[in-house]
Write a protein that holds these residues in place. Structure first.
Motif, PDB file in Angstrom:
ATOM      1  N   ASP A  66       0.857  -1.182   0.000  1.00  0.00           N
ATOM      2  CA  ASP A  66       0.000   0.000   0.000  1.00  0.00           C
ATOM      3  C   ASP A  66       0.895   1.234   0.000  1.00  0.00           C
ATOM      4  O   ASP A  66       2.081   1.158   0.343  1.00  0.00           O
ATOM      5  CB  ASP A  66      -0.899   0.001   1.242  1.00  0.00           C
ATOM      6  N   THR A  67       0.316   2.371  -0.388  1.00  0.00           N
ATOM      7  CA  THR A  67       1.066   3.626  -0.313  1.00  0.00           C
ATOM      8  C   THR A  67       1.549   3.895   1.115  1.00  0.00           C
ATOM      9  O   THR A  67       2.597   4.505   1.314  1.00  0.00           O
ATOM     10  CB  THR A  67       0.191   4.794  -0.813  1.00  0.00           C
ATOM     11  N   GLN A  68       0.783   3.454   2.095  1.00  0.00           N
ATOM     12  CA  GLN A  68       1.192   3.524   3.500  1.00  0.00           C
ATOM     13  C   GLN A  68       1.528   2.118   3.981  1.00  0.00           C
ATOM     14  O   GLN A  68       1.011   1.650   4.995  1.00  0.00           O
ATOM     15  CB  GLN A  68       0.082   4.156   4.343  1.00  0.00           C
ATOM     16  N   LYS A  88       6.476   2.833   0.745  1.00  0.00           N
ATOM     17  CA  LYS A  88       5.590   3.262  -0.331  1.00  0.00           C
ATOM     18  C   LYS A  88       5.338   2.119  -1.316  1.00  0.00           C
ATOM     19  O   LYS A  88       6.078   1.920  -2.262  1.00  0.00           O
ATOM     20  CB  LYS A  88       6.187   4.477  -1.057  1.00  0.00           C
ATOM     21  N   ARG A  89       4.324   1.350  -1.026  1.00  0.00           N
ATOM     22  CA  ARG A  89       3.902   0.196  -1.824  1.00  0.00           C
ATOM     23  C   ARG A  89       5.012  -0.856  -1.949  1.00  0.00           C
ATOM     24  O   ARG A  89       5.531  -1.136  -3.036  1.00  0.00           O
ATOM     25  CB  ARG A  89       3.405   0.615  -3.210  1.00  0.00           C
ATOM     26  N   PRO A  90       5.406  -1.443  -0.844  1.00  0.00           N
ATOM     27  CA  PRO A  90       6.360  -2.550  -0.901  1.00  0.00           C
ATOM     28  C   PRO A  90       5.738  -3.753  -1.594  1.00  0.00           C
ATOM     29  O   PRO A  90       4.582  -4.082  -1.339  1.00  0.00           O
ATOM     30  CB  PRO A  90       6.657  -2.835   0.567  1.00  0.00           C
ATOM     31  N   ASN A  91       6.508  -4.396  -2.457  1.00  0.00           N
ATOM     32  CA  ASN A  91       5.953  -5.469  -3.274  1.00  0.00           C
ATOM     33  C   ASN A  91       6.498  -6.829  -2.829  1.00  0.00           C
ATOM     34  O   ASN A  91       6.000  -7.419  -1.894  1.00  0.00           O
ATOM     35  CB  ASN A  91       6.238  -5.207  -4.747  1.00  0.00           C
ATOM     36  N   ARG A 114       7.774   0.071  -4.795  1.00  0.00           N
ATOM     37  CA  ARG A 114       7.399   0.424  -6.163  1.00  0.00           C
ATOM     38  C   ARG A 114       7.262   1.929  -6.385  1.00  0.00           C
ATOM     39  O   ARG A 114       7.740   2.462  -7.385  1.00  0.00           O
ATOM     40  CB  ARG A 114       6.095  -0.277  -6.546  1.00  0.00           C
ATOM     41  N   GLU A 115       6.633   2.636  -5.479  1.00  0.00           N
ATOM     42  CA  GLU A 115       6.341   4.052  -5.726  1.00  0.00           C
ATOM     43  C   GLU A 115       7.579   4.946  -5.663  1.00  0.00           C
ATOM     44  O   GLU A 115       7.576   6.045  -6.213  1.00  0.00           O
ATOM     45  CB  GLU A 115       5.264   4.537  -4.756  1.00  0.00           C
ATOM     46  N   THR A 116       8.635   4.495  -4.996  1.00  0.00           N
ATOM     47  CA  THR A 116       9.879   5.277  -4.970  1.00  0.00           C
ATOM     48  C   THR A 116      10.892   4.764  -5.986  1.00  0.00           C
ATOM     49  O   THR A 116      11.966   5.351  -6.126  1.00  0.00           O
ATOM     50  CB  THR A 116      10.525   5.242  -3.574  1.00  0.00           C
ATOM     51  N   ARG A 117      10.570   3.650  -6.654  1.00  0.00           N
ATOM     52  CA  ARG A 117      11.454   3.025  -7.643  1.00  0.00           C
ATOM     53  C   ARG A 117      12.804   2.653  -7.029  1.00  0.00           C
ATOM     54  O   ARG A 117      13.856   2.907  -7.589  1.00  0.00           O
ATOM     55  CB  ARG A 117      11.635   3.928  -8.866  1.00  0.00           C
ATOM     56  N   ALA A 144      10.122   1.908 -14.806  1.00  0.00           N
ATOM     57  CA  ALA A 144      11.080   1.576 -13.749  1.00  0.00           C
ATOM     58  C   ALA A 144      10.423   1.233 -12.428  1.00  0.00           C
ATOM     59  O   ALA A 144      11.067   1.308 -11.387  1.00  0.00           O
ATOM     60  CB  ALA A 144      12.061   2.737 -13.569  1.00  0.00           C
ATOM     61  N   ASP A 145       9.146   0.864 -12.430  1.00  0.00           N
ATOM     62  CA  ASP A 145       8.464   0.528 -11.180  1.00  0.00           C
ATOM     63  C   ASP A 145       8.811  -0.906 -10.781  1.00  0.00           C
ATOM     64  O   ASP A 145       8.322  -1.865 -11.401  1.00  0.00           O
ATOM     65  CB  ASP A 145       6.947   0.658 -11.333  1.00  0.00           C
ATOM     66  N   PRO A 146       9.644  -1.104  -9.755  1.00  0.00           N
ATOM     67  CA  PRO A 146      10.075  -2.464  -9.406  1.00  0.00           C
ATOM     68  C   PRO A 146       8.965  -3.262  -8.730  1.00  0.00           C
ATOM     69  O   PRO A 146       8.168  -2.713  -7.976  1.00  0.00           O
ATOM     70  CB  PRO A 146      11.240  -2.228  -8.448  1.00  0.00           C
TER      71      PRO A 146
END
Length: 341
Positions: A66-68, A88-91, A114-117, A144-146
């Motif tokens: 999630d963003t948070q 910020k959106r850990p995948n 993902r959101e911080t690349r 570049a979104d991992p």
């Protein structure tokens, strides 16, 4: 007024149906031995950390996407024991042991943000950051979104490499591989050493897994199949070794887990996400199909497995799979093995 209310109710019903558009769990589905406490937003991927001093203190590390978002640590009963928030959106997440950091050996969890690349690195078991705020990936790339990540430790020199996938990318060179290095100031840094991997262009690549013993990396090219390469960036042979699991999937190929039976044999478990099953293949040779096992886990994105039994708590080993409902499911390997016969 009635017409307007009817329209609202109909819209809500359609939204609810869309959010729950997945295959029902089969009546004969395998039941988990334990279910974790729910995270705040949305579980995505687990990794199992083995405490080599006391295996009963081992942890399941999992992302809350999630963003948070956050990185969570669960005990062997599924209880939340620790978390690191503000991500910020850990995948996806993976683990490496005995990484050199400032003159000491540290176990680490590496995840994509993902959101911080960036990739993020945390020490284990305390979940303290070791990355000076994160390490950018796919520098200079428009897409570049991992998403996916897997770690490879080279047996010859114990060098640790991070293999990263992304939301979108080219038909060749979709994955980038980085070597982790000690920056001498208590953090880790990473240098890109390889760009490899074919991509069908059909959806995305999220699930990546490395077989450290045999030296292979596998990744799910969603809706297409599972691709196999050498994990060592120093290998002269950099072509695709295999492209299997192309049949029998409802839609997405997701989490990949590697279960060793011996040093060279065992199984690969691949999530058949929309069918709520795991497709099982041979670890050795041409990765032949073995069985399909229905589970209670719903739309599993990520998974991990270990042959460690934790004092017999999970006979044959522990298999952990993400499930809808903001949780992870724990299964005993013996229960899965019993459904393969």
């Amino acid at each position: 007024m009635m017409t307007r209310l009817t329209l609202i109710y109909t819209t809500l019903a359609l939204v609810f149906a869309a959010c729950n558009d997945h295959a029902p769990v089969a009546e004969n589905a395998l039941k988990p031995a334990a279910v974790t406490e729910p995270v705040e937003h949305d579980t995505d991927d687990p990794a199992i950390w083995i405490d080599r001093k006391d295996t009963l203190q081992s942890l399941v590390i999992g992302t809350d996407k999630d963003t948070q978002g956050a990185l969570y640590a669960f005990d062997l009963n599924g209880k939340i024991v620790r978390k690191s928030e503000g991500l910020k959106r850990p995948n996806n997440v993976d683990i490496a042991y005995d990484v050199h950091v400032n003159g000491r050996l540290v176990d680490v969890a590496v995840l994509t943000e993902r959101e911080t690349r960036k990739i993020r690195i945390f020490s284990l078991p305390d979940l303290k950051p070791l990355d000076n705020g994160g390490i950018p990936v796919f520098a200079g790339e428009q897409q570049a979104d991992p998403m996916g990540v897997a770690l490879y430790t080279r047996p010859s020199d114990s060098a640790v490499f991070v293999i990263v996938g992304r939301k979108e990318g080219p038909a060749d060179g979709y994955l980038w591989q980085y070597r982790l290095q000690d920056d001498g100031r208590g953090n880790l840094e990473a240098e890109v050493v390889r760009k490899f991997g074919r991509y069908s262009g059909k959806k995305e690549v999220e699930a990546i897994a490395v077989d450290n013993q045999l030296g292979f990396v596998y990744y799910s090219d969603e809706t297409a199949g599972v691709r196999k390469y050498y994990a060592d960036p120093g290998k002269k042979d950099d072509h695709e070794l295999d492209f299997f699991a192309q049949q029998g999937f409802a839609s997405d190929h997701e989490g990949i887990s590697i279960y060793p039976v011996t040093d060279s044999t065992g199984y690969l478990l691949v999530s058949n996400q929309q069918a709520n099953t795991f497709m099982i293949f041979r670890r050795e040779g041409p990765n032949a199909f073995v069985a399909e096992v229905p589970v209670s886990t719903i739309e599993s994105d990520g998974s991990d497995i270990t042959p460690v039994t934790f004092g017999g708590k999970y006979p044959g080993g522990l298999f952990v799979a993400m499930s809808n409902g903001r949780v992870f499911h724990y299964y005993s390997w013996k229960d899965i093995e019993g459904r393969m016969k």
